[in-house]
Design a protein around this motif. Structure first.
Motif, PDB file in Angstrom:
ATOM      1  N   GLN A 169      -7.455  -8.462  36.249  1.00 19.25           N
ATOM      2  CA  GLN A 169      -6.150  -8.453  36.912  1.00 19.25           C
ATOM      3  C   GLN A 169      -5.100  -9.230  36.121  1.00 19.25           C
ATOM      4  OE1 GLN A 169      -9.093  -9.271  38.414  1.00 19.25           O
ATOM      5  NE2 GLN A 169      -9.368  -7.468  39.713  1.00 19.25           N
ATOM      6  N   LYS A 170      -5.480 -10.388  35.595  1.00 12.54           N
ATOM      7  CA  LYS A 170      -4.525 -11.174  34.803  1.00 12.54           C
ATOM      8  C   LYS A 170      -4.146 -10.447  33.517  1.00 12.54           C
ATOM      9  CE  LYS A 170      -5.728 -15.734  36.527  1.00 12.54           C
ATOM     10  NZ  LYS A 170      -6.467 -16.968  36.290  1.00 12.54           N
ATOM     11  N   ASP A 188      -9.077  -4.389  29.935  1.00 12.49           N
ATOM     12  CA  ASP A 188      -8.061  -4.553  30.973  1.00 12.49           C
ATOM     13  C   ASP A 188      -8.078  -3.409  31.990  1.00 12.49           C
ATOM     14  OD1 ASP A 188      -5.983  -2.509  29.588  1.00 12.49           O
ATOM     15  OD2 ASP A 188      -6.786  -3.886  28.089  1.00 12.49           O
ATOM     16  N   THR A 192      -4.167  -7.171  33.052  1.00  6.94           N
ATOM     17  CA  THR A 192      -3.326  -6.024  33.409  1.00  6.94           C
ATOM     18  C   THR A 192      -1.888  -6.464  33.657  1.00  6.94           C
ATOM     19  OG1 THR A 192      -5.230  -4.913  34.370  1.00  6.94           O
ATOM     20  CG2 THR A 192      -3.079  -4.093  35.032  1.00  6.94           C
ATOM     21  N   LYS A 193      -1.724  -7.560  34.359  1.00  8.72           N
ATOM     22  CA  LYS A 193      -0.388  -8.109  34.640  1.00  8.72           C
ATOM     23  C   LYS A 193       0.319  -8.497  33.333  1.00  8.72           C
ATOM     24  CE  LYS A 193       1.045 -11.058  38.419  1.00  8.72           C
ATOM     25  NZ  LYS A 193       0.622 -12.188  39.233  1.00  8.72           N
TER      26      LYS A 193
END
Length: 158
Positions: free
Chosen positions: A75-76, A17, A78-79
């Motif tokens: 990105q997904k 991540d 990390t979110k």
């Protein structure tokens, strides 16, 4: 390929991540809970991740690390981590090569439609990289507790 308990699991290298490459072999000396899940931010996957989060410290006491794997991008992941305060690593398997190596990239059916996707599965890997236990077609309810109990019993009998 069918993974057999007691045998070495396939090593792999995936981006985490944070955008860094992580290799399964990096975790030799630790028990590894490698769990495959379909998609970040979906109800079942969120429940599963949060259950692992809530039990994270208990797993750490058993010399275990948790690694989540899905086809979602950095990105997904990390979110997802930020939104739910996940204290463990999520790995990106966009081309599903690792999911295929572990036999969890399968034909699925939903609402009469067929498609390829991740079969929710958890693999418990020992400190030497051998498969201790595999859970396939996982139902999220009580699953993390079952993994914890199994690992605790293994550690107790060492």
């Amino acid at each position: 390929m069918t993974l057999v308990e007691g045998q070495k699991v396939p090593d792999f290298s995936l981006v985490n991540d944070k955008g860094e490459y992580v290799q399964l072999a990096d975790f030799r000396g630790k028990n590894v809970i490698l769990y495959f899940y379909p998609k970040d931010m979906t109800p079942g996957c969120t429940t599963e991740a949060c259950d692992f989060r809530d039990k994270h410290e208990d797993f750490s006491q058993l010399n275990a690390v948790i690694l989540g794997v899905s086809p979602d991008n950095v990105q997904k992941h990390t979110k997802f981590i930020d939104k739910h305060g996940l204290p463990f690593t999520l790995l990106v398997d966009e081309d599903h090569a690792v999911a295929e190596a572990y036999g969890v990239w399968v034909l699925k059916k939903m609402y009469g439609r067929e498609y390829m996707g991740i079969e929710r599965s958890t693999f418990l890997i020992d400190t030497d990289g051998n498969l201790i236990k595999a859970w396939r077609k996982v139902r999220v309810k009580n699953h993390i507790e079952e993994v914890y109990t199994y690992l605790a019993n293994q550690e107790e009998h060492k």
